[in-house]
Motif scaffolding. Structure first.
Motif, mmCIF file in Angstrom:
data_model
loop_
_atom_site.group_PDB
_atom_site.id
_atom_site.type_symbol
_atom_site.label_atom_id
_atom_site.label_comp_id
_atom_site.label_asym_id
_atom_site.label_seq_id
_atom_site.Cartn_x
_atom_site.Cartn_y
_atom_site.Cartn_z
ATOM 1 N N MET A 37 1.009 -1.225 0.062
ATOM 2 C CA MET A 37 0.082 0.067 -0.047
ATOM 3 C C MET A 37 0.787 1.250 -0.078
ATOM 4 O O MET A 37 0.183 2.278 -0.443
ATOM 5 N N LYS A 38 2.086 1.187 0.208
ATOM 6 C CA LYS A 38 3.025 2.150 0.420
ATOM 7 C C LYS A 38 3.821 2.234 -0.780
ATOM 8 O O LYS A 38 4.996 2.919 -0.855
ATOM 9 N N GLY A 39 3.823 1.241 -1.638
ATOM 10 C CA GLY A 39 4.569 1.323 -2.866
ATOM 11 C C GLY A 39 5.940 0.731 -2.543
ATOM 12 O O GLY A 39 6.757 0.931 -3.465
ATOM 13 N N GLU A 40 6.143 0.019 -1.507
ATOM 14 C CA GLU A 40 7.540 -0.358 -1.299
ATOM 15 C C GLU A 40 8.047 -1.445 -2.282
ATOM 16 O O GLU A 40 9.116 -2.003 -2.103
ATOM 17 N N THR A 41 7.356 -2.083 -3.243
ATOM 18 C CA THR A 41 7.628 -2.977 -4.086
ATOM 19 C C THR A 41 7.840 -2.164 -5.283
ATOM 20 O O THR A 41 8.089 -2.933 -6.400
ATOM 21 N N ARG A 42 7.620 -1.087 -5.539
ATOM 22 C CA ARG A 42 7.839 -0.143 -6.718
ATOM 23 C C ARG A 42 9.093 0.672 -6.433
ATOM 24 O O ARG A 42 9.325 1.513 -7.689
ATOM 25 N N THR A 43 10.059 0.802 -5.742
ATOM 26 C CA THR A 43 11.065 1.407 -5.465
ATOM 27 C C THR A 43 12.129 0.973 -6.420
ATOM 28 O O THR A 43 12.109 -0.127 -6.761
ATOM 29 N N PRO A 44 13.121 1.837 -6.938
ATOM 30 C CA PRO A 44 14.153 1.531 -7.734
ATOM 31 C C PRO A 44 14.781 0.340 -7.389
ATOM 32 O O PRO A 44 15.469 -0.528 -8.261
ATOM 33 N N GLU A 45 15.283 0.315 -5.730
ATOM 34 C CA GLU A 45 15.948 -0.607 -5.309
ATOM 35 C C GLU A 45 15.133 -2.018 -5.593
ATOM 36 O O GLU A 45 15.848 -3.199 -5.693
ATOM 37 N N ASN A 51 12.599 -7.654 -8.089
ATOM 38 C CA ASN A 51 11.711 -8.098 -9.154
ATOM 39 C C ASN A 51 11.438 -6.877 -9.989
ATOM 40 O O ASN A 51 10.879 -5.986 -9.722
ATOM 41 N N ALA A 52 11.892 -7.001 -11.341
ATOM 42 C CA ALA A 52 11.654 -5.899 -12.393
ATOM 43 C C ALA A 52 10.013 -5.705 -12.485
ATOM 44 O O ALA A 52 9.618 -4.702 -13.053
ATOM 45 N N ASN A 53 9.325 -6.616 -12.133
ATOM 46 C CA ASN A 53 8.048 -6.639 -12.733
ATOM 47 C C ASN A 53 6.968 -5.988 -11.322
ATOM 48 O O ASN A 53 5.978 -5.739 -11.235
ATOM 49 N N GLY A 54 7.984 -5.642 -10.251
ATOM 50 C CA GLY A 54 7.456 -4.806 -9.131
ATOM 51 C C GLY A 54 6.522 -5.408 -8.278
ATOM 52 O O GLY A 54 5.603 -4.958 -7.562
ATOM 53 N N ARG A 55 6.431 -6.565 -8.157
ATOM 54 C CA ARG A 55 5.551 -7.443 -7.426
ATOM 55 C C ARG A 55 6.209 -8.430 -6.402
ATOM 56 O O ARG A 55 7.170 -8.883 -6.651
ATOM 57 N N PHE A 65 16.577 -15.157 -7.522
ATOM 58 C CA PHE A 65 15.037 -14.360 -7.301
ATOM 59 C C PHE A 65 14.133 -15.126 -8.007
ATOM 60 O O PHE A 65 14.205 -15.350 -9.250
ATOM 61 N N LEU A 66 13.156 -15.631 -7.480
ATOM 62 C CA LEU A 66 11.958 -16.368 -8.108
ATOM 63 C C LEU A 66 10.705 -15.785 -7.771
ATOM 64 O O LEU A 66 10.037 -15.993 -6.873
ATOM 65 N N PRO A 67 10.133 -14.842 -8.915
ATOM 66 C CA PRO A 67 8.942 -14.380 -8.714
ATOM 67 C C PRO A 67 7.936 -15.188 -8.987
ATOM 68 O O PRO A 67 8.189 -16.406 -9.543
ATOM 69 N N GLU A 68 6.523 -15.041 -8.758
ATOM 70 C CA GLU A 68 5.397 -15.725 -9.139
ATOM 71 C C GLU A 68 5.092 -16.818 -7.887
ATOM 72 O O GLU A 68 5.964 -17.685 -7.956
ATOM 73 N N SER A 69 3.967 -16.669 -7.311
ATOM 74 C CA SER A 69 3.811 -17.463 -6.201
ATOM 75 C C SER A 69 3.726 -19.055 -6.531
ATOM 76 O O SER A 69 4.382 -19.684 -5.809
ATOM 77 N N ALA B 141 4.174 -5.667 -20.034
ATOM 78 C CA ALA B 141 4.737 -6.912 -20.004
ATOM 79 C C ALA B 141 5.812 -7.018 -20.951
ATOM 80 O O ALA B 141 6.767 -7.600 -20.952
ATOM 81 N N LEU B 142 5.584 -6.473 -22.253
ATOM 82 C CA LEU B 142 6.416 -6.361 -23.250
ATOM 83 C C LEU B 142 7.741 -5.629 -22.687
ATOM 84 O O LEU B 142 8.900 -6.096 -23.118
ATOM 85 N N ALA B 143 7.719 -4.767 -22.118
ATOM 86 C CA ALA B 143 9.105 -4.008 -21.462
ATOM 87 C C ALA B 143 9.642 -4.788 -20.570
ATOM 88 O O ALA B 143 10.902 -4.923 -20.433
#
Lengths: 204, 204
Positions: A37-45, A51-55, A65-69, B141-143
Motif C-alpha cells: 500500500m506504500k509502494g515499497e515493491t515499486r522502489t528503484p531498489e 523483481n523488475a515486475n514490481g510484484r 530470485f524467483l517471482p510468481e507465487s 509486460a513487453l517491457a
C-alpha cells in the motif's frame, strides 16, 4: 541447501501460498516484509534487486530470485508428495494452478484487495466499473471449483497437492471480497480439509 | 502411448502453443476444431464432455481431458529438453509461464482478439473502457520481456524452453492488437530465434 527468503506482504494470499507450502513441508523460511500500500515493491531498489515486475511474492534461493507465487510453491515442493507422482496428474495440478492465476485470482483476490484494503469509497471510477465483471468472474470460478469438488476430496488425485494450496489461499478469505462461501458447500468442506492438514498455519 | 487430441480454435495463440510444442518434439497431434466466435465451446455437450470452464484449448490424453494451454505444453514436454534439467531453472520456467498468463495474455491476447476478430466497432462500452488499461498492461509486460532478453538469448538458461514457447505465441502476433514490435528490439531478435528452431511451424 540454499537459504530460502520470502519477500512478501503478509496480507497477500499469493505470499501465504508459499508460507503454507513451506509449513506443510517443514522447510524454514526467512521472511522480509514490504507494504504494497506504500509502494515499497515499486522502489528503484526493489525493481533492480528483487523483481523488475514490481510484484511480491518473490522467493529468494541463495542469490537467485524467483517471482510468481505458484512457481515458488513448485520450487519448494519438488520431490515431495505435494506434487503428484503420475505424469497426467502432475500436469493436471498445473492446470488448476494456471486456472487459479487466470480465472480466480484476478477476480476473487482483486475484489478482496479493493474492498478490504483500499476501501470501496477510495476506488477509481475505472475500478468501480469493473466490480460487477469481477464479481461474475469470481462466482464463475467458485462454481467450477464447487462442481469439481462435489465428487472429490482434493483437486487432483487422492491427496492434497499444490493445486489445493494455490486455490485455498484466496478462497478461504473470499468473503472479504463480498463472495458468499455458503453458496459453495463442497468448497466449504474442502476448506476444512485443508485447514486440518498436519503442519497447517493460518494466514497472518 | 495414449492418443493425443487437441480441442482448439486455430486462431487462438493458446492453442498454437500446444501445436508448436508438439511440432518441436515431433509428437503427432489430432486436432478437433471449434469456432469460439460461434459459441461452440459453450454448448452443453462441450461443457459436459470437454471442459466445464467452457474454454479451449483442451488436450485430450486417451479419455482424460487437460485444460489450460501451459499445463498441456508441460504434459507434452516432460522428459524433453524443453523443460530445464536444473531445479531452479525448472521453477523459473514456470515463473515465466505464470507471468504469461497473468501479465501478458489478458492484455496482449485480449486486445488482438478484440481488434482483429471482434472489431473495435463491435466492442461493448465495458470492453471499450478497458482498452487503455490493457494497452498499458501489455506494454509493461513487453517491457519486462525486453529488459530480460537484452542480455539473454532465451528466457531461462541457455536454450529454448516452454517459457519461450508460451511467450512467443501472442508476442509474435501482438501488432494485430496494436502493439509496436519495433519498440522492443531484443524481443524481435528472440522472435527470430524461435522461428528458426528445427521443427518450427507457423500459426495457421
Amino acid at each position: 541447501m540454499d537459504r530460502l527468503t520470502l519477500h512478501e506482504d503478509p496480507r497477500s494470499g499469493n505470499c501465504y501460498k508459499i508460507v503454507l507450502t513451506a509449513a506443510l513441508l517443514g522447510k524454514p523460511l526467512n521472511r522480509v516484509q514490504y507494504d504494497i500500500m506504500k509502494g515499497e515493491t515499486r522502489t528503484p531498489e526493489f525493481l533492480r534487486d528483487v523483481n523488475a515486475n514490481g510484484r511480491i511474492p518473490v522467493l529468494q534461493v541463495g542469490d537467485r530470485f524467483l517471482p510468481e507465487s505458484n512457481a515458488a510453491c513448485w520450487y519448494l515442493a519438488e520431490g515431495s508428495a505435494l506434487i503428484p507422482a503420475e505424469a497426467f496428474d502432475r500436469a493436471d495440478m498445473l492446470r488448476w494452478m494456471f486456472f487459479e492465476q487466470y480465472n480466480h485470482e484476478p477476480n476473487v483476490a482483486t475484489l478482496r484487495f479493493w474492498l478490504q484494503f483500499v476501501g470501496e469509497a477510495n476506488l477509481t471510477p475505472f475500478q468501480q466499473g469493473q466490480i460487477m465483471a469481477k464479481r461474475a468472474g469470481g462466482e464463475a470460478a467458485l462454481a467450477v471449483m464447487e462442481e469439481h469438488l462435489t465428487a472429490r476430496d482434493w483437486f487432483v488425485g487422492g491427496s492434497v497437492s499444490l493445486a489445493d494450496i494455490a486455490l485455498y489461499a484466496y478462497t478461504h478469505v473470499c468473503e472479504a471480497g463480498g463472495f458468499r462461501l455458503h453458496d459453495y458447500p463442497a468448497v466449504c468442506r474442502w476448506l476444512k480439509r485443508v485447514s486440518a492438514l498436519p503442519g497447517y498455519v493460518a494466514m497472518d
